[in-house]
Design an enzyme around this catalytic site. Structure first.
Site, PDB file in Angstrom:
ATOM      1  N   HIS A 264       0.834  -1.201   0.000  1.00 28.49           N
ATOM      2  CA  HIS A 264       0.000   0.000   0.000  1.00 28.49           C
ATOM      3  C   HIS A 264       0.878   1.264   0.000  1.00 28.49           C
ATOM      4  CE1 HIS A 264      -3.743   2.250   1.109  1.00 28.49           C
ATOM      5  NE2 HIS A 264      -2.862   3.073   1.644  1.00 28.49           N
ATOM      6  N   GLU A 265       1.786   1.333   0.952  1.00 27.07           N
ATOM      7  CA  GLU A 265       2.628   2.537   1.052  1.00 27.07           C
ATOM      8  C   GLU A 265       3.569   2.643  -0.149  1.00 27.07           C
ATOM      9  OE1 GLU A 265       1.676   4.693   3.071  1.00 27.07           O
ATOM     10  OE2 GLU A 265       0.486   3.433   4.414  1.00 27.07           O
ATOM     11  N   GLU A 294      -4.789   7.599  -3.129  1.00 27.49           N
ATOM     12  CA  GLU A 294      -5.243   6.328  -2.566  1.00 27.49           C
ATOM     13  C   GLU A 294      -5.495   5.301  -3.673  1.00 27.49           C
ATOM     14  OE1 GLU A 294      -4.966   5.924   0.529  1.00 27.49           O
ATOM     15  OE2 GLU A 294      -6.143   4.163   1.050  1.00 27.49           O
TER      16      GLU A 294
HETATM   17 ZN    ZN Z   1      -3.282   5.145   1.770  1.00 29.68          ZN
END
Ligand code: ZN
Length: 502
Positions: A264-265, A294
């Site tokens: 995710h990061e 996101e």
């Molecule tokens: Zn995020």
């Protein structure tokens, strides 16, 4: 020097100071010894004050007015027009708010967070209610001072999704909700259940770190221009065009947290690394919106990282790294990492139910901003929606209406960006798959570069030259729709849970 050149020079100098603040913030959250906290707070307050002074410098207004005249009519998507548009947006927002309102908001947020920590620990919503009321009132004043077209929520959301309209987000999220509620019901009733105990066996942190680092590099995070470190609440930050920091935390008895957190990061980091460095500090070199940010993290975490083709390539490497997986079949592991189950806490939610957690908050925020729901009635309204959409009722307010820090920190209008990210990710992934031809076959071979290059070209390089709604339409040919995400979820979960789309 022209007014435009003076403006750009000032924006770049402001960014220089901003990046120093990022470095102080990153260090505070990863390396800072406890004793250094007080002086670090002084350092960061000082630099933040300096930044505010630079951003609201009256000369910026003069340069802007002159440059806008000199430049005149031109392609609104050009770099120069984008520099001016974004500088104008930021300057107007910062200078429209009266100083005493800014100070009142800052104080209310600091006091609100403290009150929230205490009230949550004591499960005492009435103790938090007056603070929340105060924040809502000040946010109303902020929205009125800044102005909005249709509804007050537009002005709040604009801080996170520039230019986005509440009416548009509402119609997309309502469509999503109507499709997700029956999907969650069908999954809850399914007899198929993964064995998630696979994921809570022993996973040594050092092995997780080397495996996670390998995977982040494989999907395209550039470790020559970035680092991975340990923190309490994982985040991604950049402190220069060639320096992006991602963070994670390790639970030695829960594999998914660090691994999918790193993907995710890394997705956020790949976006930052893909922005145009020559425009660092001005609109064309800035990330588009939180929703788009996101979308990049979610795509690598979910569409890629929780797919069977990804693990077809990665699983033998995972088995080499972790003894706990040696006797586990790939199909069992794959089902376990795609477990769907309604639960109380947003940050622990799976790919499907996560969006319902967000929709509940989005609906309640609109209701309390418009005055349809009073602060006193919030816990009841919260429980009702949880029962209605997820089939569960929180046993207390601490794990219900008080579970998130956002409202106490004045972050109203932030939540929808999480679901927008999921929606953008699904729609972009479908388009990339169509244009690149068979992403899943590429993943099986360990080829992630084509998808990354596509994202850099289509999403990262344009920066803020297009608005979010313009960019999604430009890249995919259609406005944002909830159908791509729903198709994707049924496509993956249907076979696992033995369910069909109604
Ligand atoms: Zn995020």
């Amino acid at each position: 020097m022209t007014a435009y050149d003076s403006l750009v020079e000032h924006l770049k100098e402001t960014q220089l100071v901003g990046s120093i603040n990022s470095l102080l913030g990153w260090d505070e959250r990863t390396k800072l010894p406890k004793g250094g906290g007080a002086y670090r707070a002084e350092q960061m307050t000082y630099v933040s004050g300096l930044l505010h002074k630079m951003r609201t410098d009256p000369r910026v207004g003069d340069w802007l007015a002159e440059a806008e005249q000199q430049v005149g009519e031109q392609d609104p998507h050009s770099d120069q027009a984008t520099v001016l548009r974004e500088a104008r947006r930021s300057f107007d927002k910062l200078t429209k708010l009266p100083q005493d309102l800014v100070e009142n908001i800052t104080r209310a947020e600091v006091e609100g967070q403290q009150a929230w920590v205490d009230a949550r620990a004591a499960d005492d919503f009435p103790a938090f209610a007056p603070y929340l009321k105060r924040i809502i009132e000040l946010k109303r004043q902020q929205a009125e001072a800044i102005g909005y077209d249709d509804c007050i929520y537009d002005a709040l959301m604009d801080d996170f999704e520039p230019g986005e309209k509440t009416s548009n987000v509402r119609s997309v999220l309502e469509g999503l909700r109507e499709d997700l509620v029956p999907l969650v019901e069908a999954i809850s009733e399914s007899a198929n259940r993964p064995d998630t105990s696979i994921l809570t066996r022993s996973y040594p942190a050092s092995a997780q770190e080397s495996f996670g680092t390998m995977a982040a590099a494989a999907i395209g995070f550039d470790f020559e221009r970035g680092r991975l470190d340990v923190t309490h609440h994982p985040f991604c930050t950049e402190m220069g065009p060639d320096d992006t920091r991602i963070t994670t935390r390790y639970d030695e008895h829960f594999f998914p947290m660090a691994f999918f957190g790193i993907l995710h990061e890394a997705g956020h980091g790949i976006y930052d690394q893909g922005l145009r460095g020559d425009h660092y500090g001005t609109g064309p070199g800035e990330y588009l919106s939180l929703g788009f940010h996101e979308s990049q993290s979610r795509m690598w975490e979910n569409q890629v990282g929780r797919s069977l083709p990804f693990w077809t390539h990665m699983y033998s490497k995972a088995q080499d790294n972790f003894d706990s997986l040696q006797a586990v079949a790939l199909s069992d592991f794959y089902f376990a990492i795609n477990n769907v189950q309604p639960s109380l806490i947003r940050v622990e939610a799976d790919e499907v139910t996560y969006n319902l957690h967000i929709i509940i908050r989005f609906e309640l925020e609109q209701a309390f901003m418009s005055g349809d729901v009073s602060v006193e009635d919030l816990p009841g309204a919260w429980s009702e929606k949880y029962q209605h959409y997820l089939g569960i009722t929180p046993p207390n307010d601490a794990d219900g209406v008080m579970q998130d820090i956002h409202w106490s920190a004045g972050l109203i209008g932030y939540f929808p960006t999480y679901s927008l990210g999921n929606l953008y990710a699904a729609q972009l992934f479908d388009k990339a798959d169509e244009e690149l031809g068979g992403l899943h076959q590429q993943f099986e071979r360990g080829e992630f570069q084509p998808l990354k290059d596509w994202l850099v070209e289509k999403i990262h390089k344009p920066g803020r030259c297009y608005s979010a709604s313009e960019l999604i339409e430009r890249v995919t040919g259609n406005p944002l729709s909830h159908s791509h995400l729903v198709d994707y979820l049924y496509g993956k979960l249907g076979p696992l849970y033995g369910i069909e789309r109604p």
